[in-house]
Design a protein around this motif. Structure first.
Motif, PDB file in Angstrom:
ATOM      1  N   LEU A  34       0.832  -1.200   0.000  1.00  0.00           N
ATOM      2  CA  LEU A  34       0.000   0.000   0.000  1.00  0.00           C
ATOM      3  C   LEU A  34       0.871   1.256   0.000  1.00  0.00           C
ATOM      4  CD1 LEU A  34      -2.660   1.537   0.234  1.00  0.00           C
ATOM      5  CD2 LEU A  34      -2.593   1.129   2.716  1.00  0.00           C
ATOM      6  N   ALA A  35       1.910   1.250   0.839  1.00  0.00           N
ATOM      7  CA  ALA A  35       2.814   2.402   0.902  1.00  0.00           C
ATOM      8  C   ALA A  35       3.481   2.637  -0.450  1.00  0.00           C
ATOM      9  CB  ALA A  35       3.867   2.180   1.984  1.00  0.00           C
ATOM     10  N   ARG A  36       3.847   1.570  -1.117  1.00  0.00           N
ATOM     11  CA  ARG A  36       4.484   1.722  -2.421  1.00  0.00           C
ATOM     12  C   ARG A  36       3.510   2.266  -3.457  1.00  0.00           C
ATOM     13  NH1 ARG A  36       7.899  -3.996  -2.364  1.00  0.00           N
ATOM     14  NH2 ARG A  36       9.662  -3.214  -1.121  1.00  0.00           N
ATOM     15  N   GLY A  37       2.265   1.810  -3.396  1.00  0.00           N
ATOM     16  CA  GLY A  37       1.262   2.331  -4.315  1.00  0.00           C
ATOM     17  C   GLY A  37       1.026   3.819  -4.130  1.00  0.00           C
TER      18      GLY A  37
ATOM     19  N   THR B 244       9.901  -3.522 -12.131  1.00  0.00           N
ATOM     20  CA  THR B 244       8.906  -4.589 -12.128  1.00  0.00           C
ATOM     21  C   THR B 244       7.807  -4.303 -11.113  1.00  0.00           C
ATOM     22  OG1 THR B 244      10.601  -6.199 -12.766  1.00  0.00           O
ATOM     23  CG2 THR B 244       8.545  -7.066 -11.837  1.00  0.00           C
ATOM     24  N   THR B 245       8.213  -3.827  -9.935  1.00  0.00           N
ATOM     25  CA  THR B 245       7.243  -3.471  -8.903  1.00  0.00           C
ATOM     26  C   THR B 245       6.387  -2.305  -9.359  1.00  0.00           C
ATOM     27  OG1 THR B 245       8.750  -4.219  -7.164  1.00  0.00           O
ATOM     28  CG2 THR B 245       6.991  -2.718  -6.499  1.00  0.00           C
ATOM     29  N   VAL B 246       7.020  -1.322  -9.959  1.00  0.00           N
ATOM     30  CA  VAL B 246       6.290  -0.150 -10.454  1.00  0.00           C
ATOM     31  C   VAL B 246       5.263  -0.568 -11.494  1.00  0.00           C
ATOM     32  CG1 VAL B 246       6.509   1.995 -11.773  1.00  0.00           C
ATOM     33  CG2 VAL B 246       8.120   1.497  -9.930  1.00  0.00           C
ATOM     34  N   SER B 247       5.650  -1.426 -12.417  1.00  0.00           N
ATOM     35  CA  SER B 247       4.732  -1.865 -13.473  1.00  0.00           C
ATOM     36  C   SER B 247       3.515  -2.562 -12.885  1.00  0.00           C
ATOM     37  CB  SER B 247       5.451  -2.809 -14.440  1.00  0.00           C
ATOM     38  OG  SER B 247       6.479  -2.135 -15.132  1.00  0.00           O
TER      39      SER B 247
END
Length: 281
Positions: free
Chosen positions: A36-39, A67-70
């Protein structure tokens, strides 16, 4: 009868804490949801001046792997907070994000009252009046009223200004408790680098002045052509700190004019805002 034990939630968190997650959350005993924090950090990566951003730029701004960003971009697009523009191969923030801000600022007629006071202040001359909130290590304008000749700087809703150097930022830090300021200082030190000692000295002097004069000031500290004063206002339900500031071209708005003409209206606005809290008791 057997006693039922309530399982304890583990405070262990996976992954390396990132600056965009917020120090306050890391000190909470409740579970920290890293995804959630990354989003949310991806939404924060978009600035007011950004029409579109690609995966690479977002990865650089957030410090996340591509990859995480995508993967997160796909989720945010599905939820409607981002729009994918295939002709550019990049993303834009959608108007769905505005619903979050409306929910926060719309309580108790808070936004309407703030705008009314801002318009009253702006009617007094060549100035820009701003409602700001802290966004990580900066202050962001969420409402702005200005006269055409007010400033040479290109400031708009969504623009970000320095936390430690600006009048809104200093007003915020003066209203925050000492523990919060201490949590923010390491990130500000990294941001200002070799200039931090000088920045900190000026900041602490500004906070001391606030304690005696009741408002924060920045007279050429952020930009030599810009003078401003600001005050903190707490939202009545949550206690969140907003700031209202008035500023403009240093030649048109010297410190004495800001104090004589605009400060009384700023202080009146703060008093009116604080009275909203009595309706909750």
């Amino acid at each position: 009868m057997k006693e039922t034990k309530t399982p304890k939630l583990s405070a262990t968190r996976r992954g390396r804490p990132r600056q965009d997650m917020g120090a306050a959350a890391l000190n909470d005993d409740r579970p920290f949801v890293t995804s959630l924090a990354r989003g949310l950090s991806i939404l924060r990566a978009f600035h007011a001046e950004d029409l579109i951003l690609g995966t690479q730029a977002i990865a650089e701004r957030t410090g996340l792997h591509k990859t995480t960003v995508s993967r997160l971009l796909g989720t945010l697009t599905t939820l409607g907070y981002l729009r994918y523009l295939p002709e550019y191969g990049k993303y834009a923030v959608s108007n769905q994000v505005l619903t979050l801000g409306v929910a926060a600022i719309g309580r108790f007629g808070f936004a309407e009252m703030v705008r009314g006071h801002m318009e009253e202040i702006a009617s007094g001359g060549d100035c820009v009046v701003a409602l700001s909130v802290r966004d990580i290590n900066e202050m962001m304008f969420v409402e702005l009223i200005r006269k055409p000749t007010a400033v040479a700087l290109n400031l708009n809703v969504g623009s970000r200004i320095p936390l430690a150097l600006s009048a809104p930022g200093r007003a915020y830090l003066a209203a925050a408790d000492a523990a919060e300021r201490e949590r923010l200082y390491p990130a500000l030190e990294a941001l200002h680098g070799d200039e931090w000692d000088s920045v900190l000295s000026d900041l602490e002097a500004a906070i001391e002045r606030f304690e005696t004069q009741g408002y924060a000031d920045s007279f050429g500290d952020w930009n030599p052509r810009h003078n401003a004063i600001g005050i903190p206002v707490r939202e009545p339900l949550t206690g969140d700190i907003y700031t209202i500031s008035v500023g403009g071209n240093a030649e048109l708005l010297p410190p004495e004019k800001l104090r004589a003409q605009h400060l009384p209206k700023l202080l009146a606005a703060a008093q009116a805002m604080s009275s909203l809290g009595s309706n909750l008791r």
